[in-house]
Write a protein that holds these residues in place. Structure first.
Motif, PDB file in Angstrom:
ATOM      1  N   ASP A   5       0.815  -1.214   0.000  1.00  0.00           N
ATOM      2  CA  ASP A   5       0.000   0.000   0.000  1.00  0.00           C
ATOM      3  C   ASP A   5       0.846   1.260   0.000  1.00  0.00           C
ATOM      4  O   ASP A   5       0.452   2.284  -0.569  1.00  0.00           O
ATOM      5  N   SER A   6       2.007   1.207   0.662  1.00  0.00           N
ATOM      6  CA  SER A   6       2.874   2.390   0.790  1.00  0.00           C
ATOM      7  C   SER A   6       4.313   1.982   0.523  1.00  0.00           C
ATOM      8  O   SER A   6       5.125   1.872   1.447  1.00  0.00           O
ATOM      9  N   PRO A   7       4.667   1.748  -0.748  1.00  0.00           N
ATOM     10  CA  PRO A   7       6.012   1.227  -1.050  1.00  0.00           C
ATOM     11  C   PRO A   7       7.130   2.253  -0.945  1.00  0.00           C
ATOM     12  O   PRO A   7       8.297   1.877  -0.804  1.00  0.00           O
ATOM     13  N   SER A   8       6.803   3.541  -1.012  1.00  0.00           N
ATOM     14  CA  SER A   8       7.859   4.558  -1.032  1.00  0.00           C
ATOM     15  C   SER A   8       8.160   5.070   0.365  1.00  0.00           C
ATOM     16  O   SER A   8       7.275   5.177   1.218  1.00  0.00           O
ATOM     17  N   VAL A   9       9.419   5.361   0.614  1.00  0.00           N
ATOM     18  CA  VAL A   9       9.890   5.948   1.863  1.00  0.00           C
ATOM     19  C   VAL A   9      10.742   7.162   1.501  1.00  0.00           C
ATOM     20  O   VAL A   9      11.582   7.073   0.606  1.00  0.00           O
TER      21      VAL A   9
END
Length: 363
Positions: A45-49
């Motif tokens: 759902d939230s692959p980027s950091v």
């Protein structure tokens, strides 16, 4: 989602049979599979950091169904805990792999405290899950925005690193009985090191209660030394001690402002003369953003580097609410506030800090 488990199932471990101090490995397996699945879904759902966070993320709860095992879990504030993991160099893939336990490690045992909480280590011993009460979950969710902010601005904070919180609902194998419901907290293991500890302490700064005899430690419980049995001091270099108390001051101020009390100072000791490393130990896994975790996961102290300390503030989810106030009022007839754990957050924080001033010395 705004889900809350029913209070009638507010038990630390409803699947624990009477007289047992461990949980069945199939339940542990379900917990670990749930943590892995929740982490995988969060990464999808939230692959980027770094993550793009909004205020609603602190109250968001995601319900997941583990198909093969046919049970449900709720994941509290998944993006927030994903962000905390990333800030402390916990890679999502590593976190998942840590919870793929081998059969011999599917063991959860009761801790040294009186709460009845059960603890289980991850495969690599880097993380721990612990069963917790519903009111602790509610306290965590209430303080989560400020806790997240505090860790983000204080990477060397001594507060325990909470990395995830989950609610499980597992169907009962006996027809007609309600599902088993329980909550689990995942956090970093303060004793994560390539060797066992020589001594372990759990200290609150409370004087022993008059007229109370020492309770024997039940068989199988860890031998953790409490205040009443402390017979030593801990030594830091002067600059390191000053740095420690700067961070401690910020941490107890945060806890006081969140109306939290009954926490402990945890410190484990390893004598350097007893260190024997296996040849294949990868010391890079013990790197940390904290200045207090840079020597095999701890901090080198004592003159001539005689000991390594592994330390932090644990059990930070007890709110000084109505029940604690009533308990305080009842107990004050028999004991002084210096003998009680159930005292208001401001008094507790001051007593806690003053106590550590007396046992943490400079050389």
């Amino acid at each position: 989602h705004n889900f809350r488990p029913k209070k009638r199932n507010d038990q630390n471990c409803p699947f624990l049979e009477k007289g047992m101090s461990t949980i069945h490995c199939d339940i542990i397996d379900k917990i670990c599979r749930g943590i892995v699945k929740a982490t995988e879904r969060c990464s999808q759902d939230s692959p980027s950091v770094p993550l793009s966070l909004v205020i609603d993320d602190y109250k968001f709860e995601k319900r997941l169904h583990v198909e093969k095992e046919d049970y449900y879990l709720r994941v509290f504030a998944p993006k927030i805990f994903q962000d905390i993991r990333s800030k402390f160099n916990v890679m999502e893939e590593d976190f998942q792999n840590s919870w793929r336990l081998s059969p011999q490690n599917k063991v959860a045992k009761e801790g040294a405290g009186r709460s009845g909480a059960l603890f289980c280590h991850s495969e690599d011993k880097r993380f721990i899950f612990k069963t917790i009460f519903l009111n602790e979950v509610e306290t965590l969710l209430n303080i989560l925005p400020e806790y997240h902010k505090h860790l983000s601005t204080n990477p060397s904070s001594l507060l325990m690193r909470i990395l995830g919180c989950y609610h499980f609902e597992i169907p009962n194998m006996i027809a007609g009985l309600p599902s088993k419901e329980f909550c689990v907290l995942v956090f970093s293991n303060l004793m994560y090191a390539p060797f066992p500890m020589d001594q372990v302490f759990d200290l609150k700064g409370r004087k022993p209660k008059r007229g109370h005899s020492n309770r024997p430690i039940p068989a199988g419980r860890p031998n953790v030394i409490k205040d009443k049995d402390l017979q030593r001091e801990f030594y830091f270099g002067e600059s390191l001690r000053d740095l420690f108390f700067q961070h401690l001051e910020a941490d107890v101020k945060f806890l006081k402002e969140q109306n939290i009390m009954d926490y402990s100072f945890f410190i484990a000791v390893k004598k350097t003369e007893n260190i024997k490393l296996e040849k294949d130990v990868d010391l890079s896994t013990f790197d940390s953003v904290s200045i207090f975790q840079r020597n095999y996961g701890g901090v080198l102290c004592q003159e001539a580097g005689e000991e390594i300390y592994y330390m932090g503030i644990i059990d930070c989810l007890t709110n000084y609410g109505l029940l604690k106030k009533v308990a305080n009022a009842a107990k004050k007839f028999r004991w002084t506030e210096h003998e009680l754990s159930t005292v208001n957050a401001e008094f507790y924080s001051q007593r806690f800090r003053n106590y550590l001033e007396t046992i943490l010395k400079s050389y």
